[in-house]
Structures are given as C-alpha cells and as structure tokens.
Design a protein around this motif. Sequence first.
Motif, mmCIF file in Angstrom:
data_model
loop_
_atom_site.group_PDB
_atom_site.id
_atom_site.type_symbol
_atom_site.label_atom_id
_atom_site.label_comp_id
_atom_site.label_asym_id
_atom_site.label_seq_id
_atom_site.Cartn_x
_atom_site.Cartn_y
_atom_site.Cartn_z
ATOM 1 N N GLN A 20 30.208 -7.583 16.991
ATOM 2 C CA GLN A 20 30.060 -8.259 18.273
ATOM 3 C C GLN A 20 30.314 -7.305 19.434
ATOM 4 O O GLN A 20 29.630 -7.360 20.459
ATOM 5 C CB GLN A 20 31.001 -9.467 18.354
ATOM 6 N N TYR A 21 31.275 -6.409 19.268
ATOM 7 C CA TYR A 21 31.534 -5.420 20.311
ATOM 8 C C TYR A 21 30.299 -4.538 20.520
ATOM 9 O O TYR A 21 29.892 -4.290 21.664
ATOM 10 C CB TYR A 21 32.738 -4.556 19.925
ATOM 11 N N VAL A 22 29.725 -4.067 19.429
ATOM 12 C CA VAL A 22 28.559 -3.187 19.527
ATOM 13 C C VAL A 22 27.370 -3.913 20.139
ATOM 14 O O VAL A 22 26.681 -3.371 21.022
ATOM 15 C CB VAL A 22 28.193 -2.620 18.143
ATOM 16 N N ILE A 52 21.375 -16.062 13.341
ATOM 17 C CA ILE A 52 21.175 -17.089 12.320
ATOM 18 C C ILE A 52 22.500 -17.673 11.848
ATOM 19 O O ILE A 52 22.661 -18.895 11.733
ATOM 20 C CB ILE A 52 20.403 -16.502 11.123
ATOM 21 N N TYR A 53 23.468 -16.795 11.565
ATOM 22 C CA TYR A 53 24.714 -17.225 10.925
ATOM 23 C C TYR A 53 25.891 -17.345 11.873
ATOM 24 O O TYR A 53 26.969 -17.792 11.480
ATOM 25 C CB TYR A 53 25.087 -16.251 9.801
ATOM 26 N N GLY A 54 25.707 -16.939 13.119
ATOM 27 C CA GLY A 54 26.793 -17.002 14.079
ATOM 28 C C GLY A 54 27.533 -15.681 14.175
ATOM 29 O O GLY A 54 27.336 -14.771 13.368
ATOM 30 N N ILE A 110 30.235 -12.755 8.471
ATOM 31 C CA ILE A 110 30.951 -12.626 7.200
ATOM 32 C C ILE A 110 32.040 -13.690 7.163
ATOM 33 O O ILE A 110 32.940 -13.703 8.007
ATOM 34 C CB ILE A 110 31.579 -11.234 7.046
ATOM 35 N N LYS A 111 31.973 -14.579 6.199
ATOM 36 C CA LYS A 111 32.967 -15.639 6.054
ATOM 37 C C LYS A 111 34.089 -15.249 5.102
ATOM 38 O O LYS A 111 35.215 -15.706 5.221
ATOM 39 C CB LYS A 111 32.305 -16.929 5.548
#
Length: 267
Positions: A78-80, A192-194, A198-199
């Motif tokens: 998210q930072y990148v 797609i996955y938010g 990675i869950k």
Amino acid sequence: MLYIVLPAYNEAAALPNLLEDIAQNCAPIPHQIVVVNDGSSDRTQEVVDKYAMTHKNVHKVNHDQNQGLGAALNSGFQYVLNYNQTQGHLSENTGYKEQEVTDMLITMDADNTHPANCIPLLCEAICSGADLVIASRYVQGGEQHGLSLGRKVLSWGAGKVMHYFLPIAGVRDYSCGYRAYRLSILAEGTRIYGPNIIKSQNFSGMVELLLKVAPLAELVTEVPLKLHYELKVGASKMRIGATIWGYIQLIYQTKRKRWSTVEWVEE
C-alpha cells in the motif's frame, strides 16, 4: 521504477549488510526501498532511521506491534502504490533506456539470505515482458544451502502439493518470497481483494499471494536462486505446523472460491 519491499522483524543485525548489498547491485537501476518494521523489539527501527538519513531512497513503514509477514507485506504494498501514484516515477540520467523501464516491485527477506545480485535478473525478466518472476531454488542453476531437513522437506513438499492441486504454468517454487511483480498486477490484485490482499498470518501468505495474482499475469516465469540460509542471523521465525495448516486452508478455499470466509491460522 523498481520498488523493493523488505518485511523486517528483529533484523537489526542483518539489515545493514543487506541494504549495502542492494545499493551496490542496484546502482544503475532507479529504485526505492521500503522497510516494514513489523513491531521489532530490537534495534531494527533505529537501523532503518539511521540508514534513511543518508539514503533518500529508503523509506520506513512502522507497525507498533508484530502483525506477521502477510500484514507487513500488505503495508509495504500500500505504501508503494500510494507513493507511485503521488510521487511520479523516474529520475533522469539513470542509464536505462526509457522503453526498458517499467514499474515493478520486488519482495525479499530482510535476514540477508536472499542475495541482492539476483535483483538485476528479476528486473530484466520483468522488462522483457514477464508480469511475475520468482527467484527459484528448483530451476537449473538454483541451489539452497543451510536449511534444516524439515525446512527442505516443507519447501519441496509444498511445491509438489500445490503443483498437483493448484498448478500454475511456469512455477516450481511456490513458497519462496523472493519475487518480482509488475506493479500493475499488484494494483489489480488489491483492487479485487482489497488492501489486505494477504489474509494469512503465517508464512503460507506467500503462497496465498501467488495464487491470487498469478491468474492476473499473462506470463509467469522463474530465474535461478542460490539461497544461503546459513547467512541468517538469529533463529527462524517460521512455525512449520502453522505453515502446513495454512497450505491446507489455501487449497480448500481456492477450490471453494471462498477467499474471505476461511478463518486464518495465526503464527
């Protein structure tokens, strides 16, 4: 632009050598390094802060508490993605031809077991058209040294089991976290996955990520990796039992297409 994401938990002893190794091997490549300090209790945060003072391309993301590998990677991604969107891309006079440069992200361990001299190979493969490239122990030229028998069996067995149940063309090494992704593939995956793509909260998260983004890639390939685990400083953070159970969950939920409903095992 090349972005390198390093999830780090108590890696103060290993990080200085790794950061210097990356700087040497990536000198001709425009790059930014993002170290995700995942609640370390040693001097990891101090080491990164000190290095960032003299290297403007080093960034730190900090977790107040240890959240696990998957969460650290999510934060790094998210930072990148935000940085790439807001800060622009290439500096001038990089030595790379304009058409050869693309936005990509490499993940690697911060414990100094992943040699930085593999980074140019990963970059070259992305620039040549691959969307996802794995530094693999199981292709010609790949090796692994210093692993316990249990870890060797786990890595080899995970690849065989995943290849049987969830085959991905061009992939032999499912569990190695040393990979390069075209940034647009990760952006689509998080769409797609938010943002928490990675869950899993254990090391099976690397396989989970692969299973989610590989279908978005037109070309997945591997380059040889010489893994030297004997260079690791400190004890392993992997719990083999939890990781195996994580692989079982991955197979189940992928077959059932229920990415968000399985309760993920913790480290």
